[in-house]
Every structure is written in structure tokens, then in C-alpha cells.
Scaffold this motif. Structure first.
Motif, PDB file in Angstrom:
ATOM      1  N   PHE A 223       0.832  -1.195   0.000  1.00  0.00           N
ATOM      2  CA  PHE A 223       0.000   0.000   0.000  1.00  0.00           C
ATOM      3  C   PHE A 223       0.869   1.248   0.000  1.00  0.00           C
ATOM      4  O   PHE A 223       2.047   1.223   0.367  1.00  0.00           O
ATOM      5  N   ASN A 224       0.238   2.348  -0.416  1.00  0.00           N
ATOM      6  CA  ASN A 224       0.846   3.671  -0.349  1.00  0.00           C
ATOM      7  C   ASN A 224      -0.247   4.656   0.048  1.00  0.00           C
ATOM      8  O   ASN A 224      -1.283   4.746  -0.619  1.00  0.00           O
ATOM      9  N   ASN A 225      -0.025   5.373   1.136  1.00  0.00           N
ATOM     10  CA  ASN A 225      -1.047   6.214   1.734  1.00  0.00           C
ATOM     11  C   ASN A 225      -0.472   7.608   1.973  1.00  0.00           C
ATOM     12  O   ASN A 225       0.510   7.753   2.693  1.00  0.00           O
ATOM     13  N   THR A 226      -1.082   8.624   1.366  1.00  0.00           N
ATOM     14  CA  THR A 226      -0.620   9.999   1.523  1.00  0.00           C
ATOM     15  C   THR A 226      -1.751  10.867   2.056  1.00  0.00           C
ATOM     16  O   THR A 226      -2.882  10.806   1.553  1.00  0.00           O
ATOM     17  N   LYS A 227      -1.435  11.677   3.086  1.00  0.00           N
ATOM     18  CA  LYS A 227      -2.432  12.550   3.716  1.00  0.00           C
ATOM     19  C   LYS A 227      -1.930  13.989   3.752  1.00  0.00           C
ATOM     20  O   LYS A 227      -0.718  14.231   3.897  1.00  0.00           O
ATOM     21  N   ALA A 228      -2.862  14.920   3.649  1.00  0.00           N
ATOM     22  CA  ALA A 228      -2.590  16.339   3.857  1.00  0.00           C
ATOM     23  C   ALA A 228      -3.774  16.916   4.625  1.00  0.00           C
ATOM     24  O   ALA A 228      -4.938  16.683   4.259  1.00  0.00           O
ATOM     25  N   TYR A 229      -3.471  17.670   5.686  1.00  0.00           N
ATOM     26  CA  TYR A 229      -4.538  18.192   6.554  1.00  0.00           C
ATOM     27  C   TYR A 229      -4.209  19.620   6.960  1.00  0.00           C
ATOM     28  O   TYR A 229      -3.067  19.937   7.304  1.00  0.00           O
TER      29      TYR A 229
END
Length: 632
Positions: A223-229
Motif C-alpha cells: 500500500f501507499n497512503n498519503t495525507k494532507a490536513y
């Protein structure tokens, strides 16, 4: 015999956690759970005065636990059934007290996150763990407070509000030291979370970024998981403010054995979610507070059944949700009055499900009676209109009596509703077909119990009964037939829980040691009656936990060395396997502004399944380092 010993070891473990605080005289200073105000839509009450079964996972636990995601953290909440299909929050279903993943409402700072396509996507959240201040878990039907889809309860994730400017970074890597037999590549993963805050006289800004990637832990689970908040707050005056929040997550993962085993061994999925909201707190007068809010959630779910042959079966679902709310709180001589309006539109554009939309309008009213000392009564109702299902009303009431300053007795009764998802209504696939004649689920919940709350100990004992009618269960009459959702069942669930959260001591000028312990035990007993489907095979009706035990011990020496030990025991109804016991551990050292930590998850290398036929990882080790500038 082995299963017998495992269960009793787990019971002894949690029993020691529940009883230990009554045999110690240690003192505590600093913040306690009693100081937390639970964030509800209109009437907000201190944790100590709540007449509901509410749990709070606070920052003290988040900092020290051997977890990397919100999903993993929730596994330590009593009564919360976390069904993961992979590590680090890859894909997770959440239920409360025996409910399904479509019956629990999830919120971030009060903004609803549930996806109308399917509850499988609800926990695709763009908020990194480092940005969480606390998680509030409200059990029982909560339509009076939150509206529809809070059939069994609600989980509200509260993010941090920085008090000063600062920066942080958290980097980690881990492995189970095994290899993928298909290509001999080692299994492992790494992640980084970083963020900062800028605090001025009137403005607060927070920006956080995160990325996690892994080669998986078995075939086709990479998996590859990218977040921006981002969130900000503008103080207009001493009594008025505006809040803004936005976030994006791109979650791309191999979905082997996730939804349709064993035929989906080559499946993959990519889920992209955007959230945004703007709201305010306006003090209209000394006695009247108004809170308007507008939010938007967009999601794209791209699912390929056979990744080598996308043309064989390829689903692309796009959903959009717009939610406008206007909540009011009015202080009167004898208590608080809450009133609210909500308008929510949901739309899907899918190559499989088609193009559909629906509108939901709600009117809420609540009254909190405080005219008699030590007695608190909250009553109200949510009047709802749905463009597909018409008008319905959902009343509720709770009451609590403060017998002495530390002891409270409480009882409540409430109603709830769960709308069919677009997948329930319209899906067609290799193993499932939808049913556009479905009706909403309804529930009636009652609960009573005792709460003890003091400076260093919070404990509760409660029992509940819930009746769910028109339960939406995916059923079939032959093993080789596809699953089809039907309003074929009524589910009556009895349950009880006991929990204790205590701080034996904290690090102060007079004490170098800090000790926190949290323990809980939950028992559930559901009964299902099938309507005109006596010989059907059920997928969801009886798949909840029978016994669940959690215990967490956190030891801190001089804010320099810390250790956390977490234990979870789960025994599921109608499971082919026996209950399983999991033990996780974190060791960390903090010389100044840097923390180095080592996690060992599933120390005993237990084989277990939480959802469907997806085996979870065995023993896993992680090494990480955190750095902070300023007191974040």
C-alpha cells in the motif's frame, strides 16, 4: 484446553486492571478526564456530567501506545469492534456494541465522515495520528444528537488546537522479517508524519503531511497512503470565531482476500477522499450561541477485481456530500435549550451503481433540565425527512443523579436510523447484487449504569438492550449464490460493560514516576429472528464479538523513559476460530526534544482474522524517531 487458559489469563489481566486502583493511595495532579467537555452538536456537557456511556481516548494514550493510525488506536476502546483488513489503517470497518460498519457515525470535529456509497470507506480519513487531541466514543442510538446513521453510536475525532507556534516530525520503519514467496522481496514499511502550527493574536494555523508505504505482509497487500490536513481558526472578537478545516487522502492498496475471497486474490483498490468545512461560533447575546457550518466530502473509489485484467471487472464510484447545519444553544433559568437545522445532499456517479442522489432534511430540539441540584435530564427529538423514505421522528431522553460528588447513576433511552447505502441498493458484482427495495434500519436502545469519577479514577458499570428492526443483512440460500441485501431480520442485543481508567501517579516536581492504566470488559449477546428467510445464510446478523477485553498500562519515568503494554482479547460469535489474545508493546526514550521508540506488535505472533477472510499480520517490529520544537 488451550483456549480455556487463554480466556482466563485475559480475564485475570483485565481484572487486575479494574481492581488495582482501589488498593492504592497514590495522588495525582494535572489534567483529568473530568475536565474534558464532550463535543456534541448543540448542548455540550463536561465528561463527568454525561448520562451516556462515553469513552475518551486522550493524548496521554495516543503519545505512548504502539499504534500508527486512528484505526489501530480504536482497537483499545472497549465495545468498539475494529475489523481491519491490513495494518496501519489500510482498510477498516468500525462497529459499536455489536453493530455493523454501516451503523456507526464517524465525525472529525463534528463534521460527518460517513460515505453514502459504503461504510467500508468511512475510515478513509485524512487526519494523521499526530494531529489527534482525543477521540470521543458515544455508545447507543444517537439520532437525537447527531441525526441519521448514528444507529449504534458515534465516534468523534477531535484534532489539536495549538497554543503556540511549533514544528514536529515523526519517521518510522518496520518489518516482520519475512519474504514474499512470489518474488522473495522482504515485507516491510515506512512512514513519516510532519506538521507545524503558526499562532498569532487572532489566527491559528495548522498544516500536517503524512506518507506511509509498505510492501505488505502477505501476497498483494502492499500500500501507499498519503495525507494532507489543514485547519485554521480566526478570532473575530472575544466571543466570536470562524473555523476552517480541509484534508485530502490518497490510499492505494492491494486488496487480496478483502471482499470476495478466494476469487479476489488479485484485486487492488485506490480510494481518494477530500473533506472541507467552514463554521463559526457566534455569541448573539449573553444567553444565545449560534453555530453555523457548511461542509463538503468528495470520494472516488477505484476498484479492480483482477489487476492484470482491469477490463474484466472495474468499478469507479464517485460520491459527493454537501451538509449545511445551523445549531443554537439558549441558556434559560432552568437549563439549556438546543435547536438545530440540517440539510444534507448525497450524490453518486458510478459505472456500476449508476447516477443517484437523495436529500435529507432534519430539525432537532433538545432541553437540558438543571433546575434540581444533582439531577440532570436531557430530552429531545430529531425530525427527519428523506427524499426516498419520507418523514420520521427520533426521540430520546437521558437522566443522571449525582449521588455523591464521585458517584453518578444514569439511564437513557434513544432511537436511531441507518439509511441503506448506494451499494446496498444498486450494486452488481461477481459475488453480490443490490436491492433497490430496501427500507432504512431502525433501533431502540436502553441503558443504565453507574459512574465513579474522582481526581485519579474514572470507572463505569453499565448494561444495555437494543432492538434493531428492518435489519439490512446480506443473505443467500445456496453457498454458490451471490449475496443479496434484505430487510430480513430483527436483532435484539443485550450487553454489559465495565471499565476503569485511572492515573496512579503523574510526573511532577514531587514524583518522578507516572503510571496510567485503562481496562475494560464488554459482553454481548445478540438474538436474531429471520423474517421469511429461515433457511438463509447470513453475512452480518451474527458476526459480532461475544467477549472483548482490553488493558493498557503506561509507565513514565521522569518524562525520559516510558513503556506501554497493551493487551486485547476478542472472541467472536459464530467464528470458525477460537478467541485470540494480542499483546503490543512500546519502549521509548526522550532526551530533550527527540523521542526514539521501538514497537513490538502481536508479540506472540498470533494468527487471527478481524474481517472476512483477511488474515492479519503476525509479529511486527517498528523503530521510530520523533522531534518536536515548542510545546506541541
Amino acid at each position: 484446553m488451550q483456549h480455556f487458559y487463554k480466556r482466563h489469563i485475559a480475564f485475570l489481566f483485565v481484572l487486575s486492571g479494574l481492581l488495582l486502583p482501589f488498593f492504592t493511595s497514590a495522588q495525582e495532579t494535572g489534567h483529568t478526564l473530568d475536565e474534558i467537555v464532550v463535543n456534541e452538536s448543540r448542548i455540550q456537557l463536561p465528561f463527568k456530567k454525561q448520562n451516556r456511556n462515553i469513552q475518551v481516548l486522550d493524548r496521554a494514550m495516543i503519545n505512548c501506545m504502539a499504534v500508527k493510525s486512528i484505526n489501530e488506536l480504536l482497537t483499545y476502546a472497549g465495545g468498539v469492534d475494529v475489523r481491519q483488513r491490513g495494518p496501519w489503517g489500510t482498510q477498516t470497518d468500525i462497529g459499536i456494541d455489536g453493530g455493523t460498519f454501516d451503523q456507526t457515525l464517524v465525525l472529525v470535529n463534528g463534521v460527518k465522515m460517513n460515505d453514502p456509497q459504503t461504510g467500508h470507506l468511512t475510515m478513509n480519513l485524512p487526519v494523521p495520528l499526530e494531529e489527534i487531541e482525543r477521540i470521543e466514543i458515544l455508545k447507543g442510538a444517537a439520532a437525537r444528537i447527531y441525526g441519521v446513521n448514528a444507529l449504534n453510536g458515534a465516534i468523534n475525532i477531535v484534532t489539536r488546537r495549538p497554543e503556540q507556534t511549533g514544528l514536529y516530525a515523526n519517521a518510522y520503519t518496520g518489518s516482520n522479517f519475512k519474504r514474499d514467496t512470489s518474488n522473495q522481496n522482504p515485507f516491510g514499511g515506512s512512514g513519516v508524519q510532519m506538521g507545524g502550527s503558526l499562532v498569532g493574536k487572532r489566527m491559528r494555523h495548522t498544516l500536517a503531511l503524512a506518507n506511509e508505504s509498505s510492501s505488505g505482509y502477505r501476497y498483494n497487500t502492499s500500500f501507499n497512503n498519503t495525507k494532507a490536513y489543514y485547519q485554521s481558526s480566526l478570532k473575530l472578537s472575544e466571543r466570536n470565531s470562524i473555523d476552517f478545516m480541509s484534508g485530502f487522502i490518497n490510499n492505494d492498496f492491494g486488496a487480496s482476500m478483502f471482499y470476495a475471497p478466494p476469487r479476489d486474490n488479485e484485486s487492488k483498490e485506490a480510494v481518494r477522499t477530500f473533506i472541507g468545512s467552514i463554521g463559526g461560533t457566534l455569541q448573539i447575546s449573553d444567553n444565545w450561541v449560534m453555530k453555523p457550518r457548511l461542509s463538503y466530502r468528495a470520494n472516488k473509489d477505484d476498484y479492480i477485481f483482477i489487476r492484470q485484467k482491469p477490463e474484466a471487472f472495474h468499478n469507479i464510484h464517485k460520491t459527493g456530500v454537501i451538509d449545511a447545519e445551523l445549531n443554537n444553544t439558549l441558556l434559560t433559568t432552568y437549563g439549556l435549550v438546543g435547536a438545530g437545522l440540517e440539510l444534507r445532499t448525497e450524490r453518486i456517479n458510478s459505472n456500476n451503481l449508476g447516477i443517484h442522489d437523495r436529500t435529507n432534511m432534519g430539525v432537532s430540539a433538545e432541553y437540558s433540565f438543571t433546575g434540581i441540584p444533582s439531577l440532570l435530564i436531557n430530552a429531545g427529538a430529531y425530525l427527519n425527512y428523506n427524499s426516498d423514505y419520507g418523514w420520521q421522528v427520533f426521540p430520546g431522553i437521558d437522566a443522571g443523579w449525582q449521588i455523591i460528588d464521585q458517584l453518578r447513576i444514569f439511564a437513557n433511552i434513544g432511537t436511531g436510523q441507518r439509511l441503506p447505502t448506494f451499494t446496498d441498493l444498486y450494486y452488481t458484482g461477481p459475488t453480490n447484487i443490490g436491492n433497490d427495495q430496501l427500507r432504512p434500519e431502525r433501533s431502540l436502545s436502553t441503558e443504565a449504569g453507574l459512574k465513579w469519577s474522582s481526581g485519579r479514577l474514572y470507572a463505569s458499570l453499565s448494561g444495555f438492550y437494543r432492538h434493531t428492526s428492518s435489519f439490512i443483512d446480506w443473505i443467500k440460500y445456496r453457498v454458490e449464490a451471490p449475496w443479496e441485501p434484505m430487510n430480513s431480520s430483527q436483532v435484539n442485543t443485550r450487553g454489559g460493560s465495565i471499565s476503569a481508567d485511572y492515573r496512579l501517579s503523574e510526573v511532577t516536581d514531587a514524583s518522578q514516576w507516572g503510571i496510567i492504566n485503562r481496562a475494560s470488559y464488554t459482553w454481548l449477546s445478540p438474538e436474531v429472528s429471520m423474517e421469511n428467510a429461515e433457511n438463509a445464510i447470513s453475512n452480518y446478523a451474527i458476526n459480532s464479538l461475544r467477549h472483548q477485553i482490553t488493558n493498557t498500562i503506561i509507565i513514565n519515568y521522569h518524562n525520559l523513559l516510558s513503556m506501554s503494554l497493551g493487551m486485547r482479547y476478542a472472541e467472536r460469535i459464530n467464528s470458525a476460530s477460537s478467541g485470540y489474545l494480542l499483546i503490543d508493546n512500546r519502549l521509548s526514550v526522550t532526551p530533550g526534544s527527540v523521542t526514539v521508540y521501538f514497537d513490538a506488535n502481536n508479540i506472540t505472533n498470533k494468527e487471527y482474522v478481524e474481517a472476512g477472510a483477511s488474515p492479519m499480520p503476525g509479529r511486527w517490529f517498528t523503530l521510530g524517531i520523533k522531534w518536536k520544537w515548542a510545546n506541541l
